[in-house]
Design a protein around this motif. Structure first.
Motif, PDB file in Angstrom:
ATOM      1  N   GLY A  24       0.818  -1.213   0.000  1.00 53.77           N
ATOM      2  CA  GLY A  24       0.000   0.000   0.000  1.00 53.77           C
ATOM      3  C   GLY A  24       0.849   1.258   0.000  1.00 53.77           C
ATOM      4  O   GLY A  24       0.506   2.250  -0.657  1.00 53.77           O
ATOM      5  N   THR A  25       1.961   1.202   0.698  1.00 55.43           N
ATOM      6  CA  THR A  25       2.876   2.344   0.719  1.00 55.43           C
ATOM      7  C   THR A  25       3.480   2.567  -0.669  1.00 55.43           C
ATOM      8  O   THR A  25       3.634   3.708  -1.104  1.00 55.43           O
ATOM      9  CB  THR A  25       3.992   2.120   1.756  1.00 55.43           C
ATOM     10  N   VAL A  26       3.799   1.482  -1.351  1.00 54.77           N
ATOM     11  CA  VAL A  26       4.336   1.586  -2.719  1.00 54.77           C
ATOM     12  C   VAL A  26       3.312   2.278  -3.621  1.00 54.77           C
ATOM     13  O   VAL A  26       3.649   3.201  -4.371  1.00 54.77           O
ATOM     14  CB  VAL A  26       4.710   0.198  -3.280  1.00 54.77           C
ATOM     15  N   ILE A  27       2.060   1.853  -3.543  1.00 55.47           N
ATOM     16  CA  ILE A  27       1.007   2.455  -4.378  1.00 55.47           C
ATOM     17  C   ILE A  27       0.800   3.919  -3.988  1.00 55.47           C
ATOM     18  O   ILE A  27       0.614   4.783  -4.844  1.00 55.47           O
ATOM     19  CB  ILE A  27      -0.307   1.655  -4.265  1.00 55.47           C
ATOM     20  N   GLY A  28       0.823   4.213  -2.692  1.00 52.31           N
ATOM     21  CA  GLY A  28       0.679   5.604  -2.246  1.00 52.31           C
ATOM     22  C   GLY A  28       1.786   6.495  -2.795  1.00 52.31           C
ATOM     23  O   GLY A  28       1.529   7.609  -3.254  1.00 52.31           O
ATOM     24  N   CYS A  29       3.008   5.992  -2.752  1.00 50.01           N
ATOM     25  CA  CYS A  29       4.123   6.762  -3.314  1.00 50.01           C
ATOM     26  C   CYS A  29       3.956   6.942  -4.819  1.00 50.01           C
ATOM     27  O   CYS A  29       4.251   8.002  -5.371  1.00 50.01           O
ATOM     28  CB  CYS A  29       5.451   6.069  -3.024  1.00 50.01           C
ATOM     29  N   HIS A  30       3.475   5.901  -5.483  1.00 48.87           N
ATOM     30  CA  HIS A  30       3.251   5.984  -6.934  1.00 48.87           C
ATOM     31  C   HIS A  30       2.194   7.045  -7.257  1.00 48.87           C
ATOM     32  O   HIS A  30       2.342   7.813  -8.215  1.00 48.87           O
ATOM     33  CB  HIS A  30       2.830   4.620  -7.475  1.00 48.87           C
ATOM     34  N   SER A  35       9.033   8.292  -8.583  1.00 47.71           N
ATOM     35  CA  SER A  35       9.537   7.333  -9.568  1.00 47.71           C
ATOM     36  C   SER A  35       9.790   5.989  -8.895  1.00 47.71           C
ATOM     37  O   SER A  35       9.876   5.894  -7.664  1.00 47.71           O
ATOM     38  CB  SER A  35      10.840   7.843 -10.190  1.00 47.71           C
ATOM     39  N   ILE A  36       9.904   4.950  -9.702  1.00 47.99           N
ATOM     40  CA  ILE A  36      10.177   3.614  -9.180  1.00 47.99           C
ATOM     41  C   ILE A  36      11.506   3.614  -8.433  1.00 47.99           C
ATOM     42  O   ILE A  36      11.636   3.006  -7.373  1.00 47.99           O
ATOM     43  CB  ILE A  36      10.164   2.582 -10.319  1.00 47.99           C
ATOM     44  N   HIS A  37      12.477   4.306  -8.974  1.00 48.66           N
ATOM     45  CA  HIS A  37      13.785   4.391  -8.320  1.00 48.66           C
ATOM     46  C   HIS A  37      13.667   5.051  -6.943  1.00 48.66           C
ATOM     47  O   HIS A  37      14.239   4.567  -5.962  1.00 48.66           O
ATOM     48  CB  HIS A  37      14.762   5.172  -9.201  1.00 48.66           C
ATOM     49  N   ASN A  38      12.925   6.148  -6.855  1.00 48.86           N
ATOM     50  CA  ASN A  38      12.748   6.845  -5.569  1.00 48.86           C
ATOM     51  C   ASN A  38      11.981   5.987  -4.561  1.00 48.86           C
ATOM     52  O   ASN A  38      12.322   5.959  -3.381  1.00 48.86           O
ATOM     53  CB  ASN A  38      12.029   8.174  -5.762  1.00 48.86           C
ATOM     54  N   ILE A  39      10.938   5.309  -5.030  1.00 44.51           N
ATOM     55  CA  ILE A  39      10.160   4.438  -4.137  1.00 44.51           C
ATOM     56  C   ILE A  39      11.061   3.330  -3.611  1.00 44.51           C
ATOM     57  O   ILE A  39      11.053   3.002  -2.424  1.00 44.51           O
ATOM     58  CB  ILE A  39       8.927   3.858  -4.866  1.00 44.51           C
ATOM     59  N   SER A  40      11.840   2.762  -4.494  1.00 40.34           N
ATOM     60  CA  SER A  40      12.761   1.695  -4.115  1.00 40.34           C
ATOM     61  C   SER A  40      13.751   2.177  -3.063  1.00 40.34           C
ATOM     62  O   SER A  40      14.013   1.493  -2.071  1.00 40.34           O
ATOM     63  CB  SER A  40      13.499   1.193  -5.351  1.00 40.34           C
ATOM     64  N   TRP A  41      14.287   3.344  -3.257  1.00 41.93           N
ATOM     65  CA  TRP A  41      15.265   3.901  -2.326  1.00 41.93           C
ATOM     66  C   TRP A  41      14.614   4.248  -0.986  1.00 41.93           C
ATOM     67  O   TRP A  41      15.161   3.961   0.076  1.00 41.93           O
ATOM     68  CB  TRP A  41      15.926   5.133  -2.947  1.00 41.93           C
ATOM     69  N   LEU A  42      13.424   4.867  -1.026  1.00 44.95           N
ATOM     70  CA  LEU A  42      12.739   5.262   0.206  1.00 44.95           C
ATOM     71  C   LEU A  42      12.370   4.069   1.085  1.00 44.95           C
ATOM     72  O   LEU A  42      12.519   4.109   2.305  1.00 44.95           O
ATOM     73  CB  LEU A  42      11.464   6.040  -0.119  1.00 44.95           C
ATOM     74  N   LEU A  43      11.855   2.993   0.459  1.00 37.26           N
ATOM     75  CA  LEU A  43      11.342   1.852   1.216  1.00 37.26           C
ATOM     76  C   LEU A  43      12.352   0.721   1.361  1.00 37.26           C
ATOM     77  O   LEU A  43      12.045  -0.306   1.977  1.00 37.26           O
ATOM     78  CB  LEU A  43      10.066   1.327   0.551  1.00 37.26           C
ATOM     79  N   ASN A  44      13.529   0.903   0.761  1.00 40.10           N
ATOM     80  CA  ASN A  44      14.574  -0.118   0.809  1.00 40.10           C
ATOM     81  C   ASN A  44      14.086  -1.451   0.240  1.00 40.10           C
ATOM     82  O   ASN A  44      14.238  -2.508   0.852  1.00 40.10           O
ATOM     83  CB  ASN A  44      15.106  -0.284   2.238  1.00 40.10           C
ATOM     84  N   ILE A  53       4.558  -4.532  -8.354  1.00 40.77           N
ATOM     85  CA  ILE A  53       3.409  -4.130  -7.534  1.00 40.77           C
ATOM     86  C   ILE A  53       2.593  -3.074  -8.259  1.00 40.77           C
ATOM     87  O   ILE A  53       1.360  -3.141  -8.320  1.00 40.77           O
ATOM     88  CB  ILE A  53       3.886  -3.622  -6.158  1.00 40.77           C
ATOM     89  N   ILE A  54       3.277  -2.104  -8.843  1.00 40.55           N
ATOM     90  CA  ILE A  54       2.577  -1.032  -9.559  1.00 40.55           C
ATOM     91  C   ILE A  54       1.863  -1.586 -10.789  1.00 40.55           C
ATOM     92  O   ILE A  54       0.707  -1.245 -11.056  1.00 40.55           O
ATOM     93  CB  ILE A  54       3.560   0.095  -9.934  1.00 40.55           C
ATOM     94  N   THR A  55       2.525  -2.472 -11.517  1.00 36.95           N
ATOM     95  CA  THR A  55       1.917  -3.071 -12.711  1.00 36.95           C
ATOM     96  C   THR A  55       0.682  -3.878 -12.342  1.00 36.95           C
ATOM     97  O   THR A  55      -0.358  -3.780 -12.996  1.00 36.95           O
ATOM     98  CB  THR A  55       2.933  -3.971 -13.434  1.00 36.95           C
ATOM     99  N   LYS A  56       0.781  -4.702 -11.286  1.00 35.24           N
ATOM    100  CA  LYS A  56      -0.352  -5.508 -10.854  1.00 35.24           C
ATOM    101  C   LYS A  56      -1.509  -4.613 -10.420  1.00 35.24           C
ATOM    102  O   LYS A  56      -2.672  -4.888 -10.717  1.00 35.24           O
ATOM    103  CB  LYS A  56       0.048  -6.427  -9.704  1.00 35.24           C
ATOM    104  N   TRP A  57      -1.194  -3.533  -9.719  1.00 42.74           N
ATOM    105  CA  TRP A  57      -2.233  -2.624  -9.264  1.00 42.74           C
ATOM    106  C   TRP A  57      -2.943  -1.970 -10.454  1.00 42.74           C
ATOM    107  O   TRP A  57      -4.164  -1.818 -10.453  1.00 42.74           O
ATOM    108  CB  TRP A  57      -1.629  -1.570  -8.347  1.00 42.74           C
ATOM    109  N   LYS A  58      -2.176  -1.594 -11.480  1.00 41.84           N
ATOM    110  CA  LYS A  58      -2.785  -0.971 -12.663  1.00 41.84           C
ATOM    111  C   LYS A  58      -3.653  -1.958 -13.430  1.00 41.84           C
ATOM    112  O   LYS A  58      -4.717  -1.606 -13.934  1.00 41.84           O
ATOM    113  CB  LYS A  58      -1.700  -0.436 -13.596  1.00 41.84           C
ATOM    114  N   GLN A  59      -3.222  -3.209 -13.548  1.00 43.42           N
ATOM    115  CA  GLN A  59      -3.950  -4.200 -14.328  1.00 43.42           C
ATOM    116  C   GLN A  59      -5.137  -4.795 -13.583  1.00 43.42           C
ATOM    117  O   GLN A  59      -6.219  -4.950 -14.139  1.00 43.42           O
ATOM    118  CB  GLN A  59      -3.016  -5.329 -14.768  1.00 43.42           C
ATOM    119  N   LEU A  60      -4.926  -5.165 -12.304  1.00 44.46           N
ATOM    120  CA  LEU A  60      -5.963  -5.878 -11.557  1.00 44.46           C
ATOM    121  C   LEU A  60      -6.709  -5.027 -10.550  1.00 44.46           C
ATOM    122  O   LEU A  60      -7.746  -5.427 -10.041  1.00 44.46           O
ATOM    123  CB  LEU A  60      -5.339  -7.075 -10.828  1.00 44.46           C
ATOM    124  N   GLY A  61      -6.144  -3.872 -10.205  1.00 45.41           N
ATOM    125  CA  GLY A  61      -6.774  -3.024  -9.216  1.00 45.41           C
ATOM    126  C   GLY A  61      -6.553  -3.498  -7.794  1.00 45.41           C
ATOM    127  O   GLY A  61      -7.208  -3.025  -6.867  1.00 45.41           O
TER     128      GLY A  61
END
Length: 119
Positions: A24-30, A35-44, A53-61
């Motif tokens: 959920g935090t990943v989707i919130g950041c998105h 950016s994916i790079h920033n999300i990756s860096w922020l959440l380690n 995660i972002i792709t699955k959320w866009k496709q399946l909701g």
């Protein structure tokens, strides 16, 4: 004392699944245009799971994990190949007890026919 081979096995094992809150935090950041790079860096978290995660959320909701779609079919094939003289009723009962799949004898018969098992 651990040997070098034990340490390698521990390091090369599969990582654990991300929690729902982390997804959920990943989707919130998105949604905040990170950016994916920033999300990756922020959440380690590595970039590939973030992207997935972002792709699955866009496709399946949804970000929850989905069951394997062919799991029952693979288990059915494996059961029949181990002992090809089993009846359809015993195969259905075996699948119900071993993995908790609710499957009828008609479904087992139809699937076996579709896989090329006749008789």
């Amino acid at each position: 004392m651990q040997t070098a081979s034990t340490n390698i096995c521990e390091r090369m094992g599969r990582s654990q699944e991300l929690s729902d809150s982390k997804r959920g935090t990943v989707i919130g950041c998105h949604l905040c245009n990170k950016s994916i790079h920033n999300i990756s860096w922020l959440l380690n978290i590595p970039q590939s799971p973030v992207s997935g995660i972002i792709t699955k959320w866009k496709q399946l909701g949804t970000t929850s994990t989905q069951p394997l779609s062919k799991r029952g079919e693979r288990m059915l094939k494996r059961t029949v190949r181990r002992n090809h003289q089993l009846s359809v009723v015993s195969i259905a009962k075996d699948l119900q007890t071993s993995c908790g799949l609710q499957i009828s004898t008609t479904t087992v018969h139809r699937e076996l026919h579709g896989m090329g098992f006749h008789g």
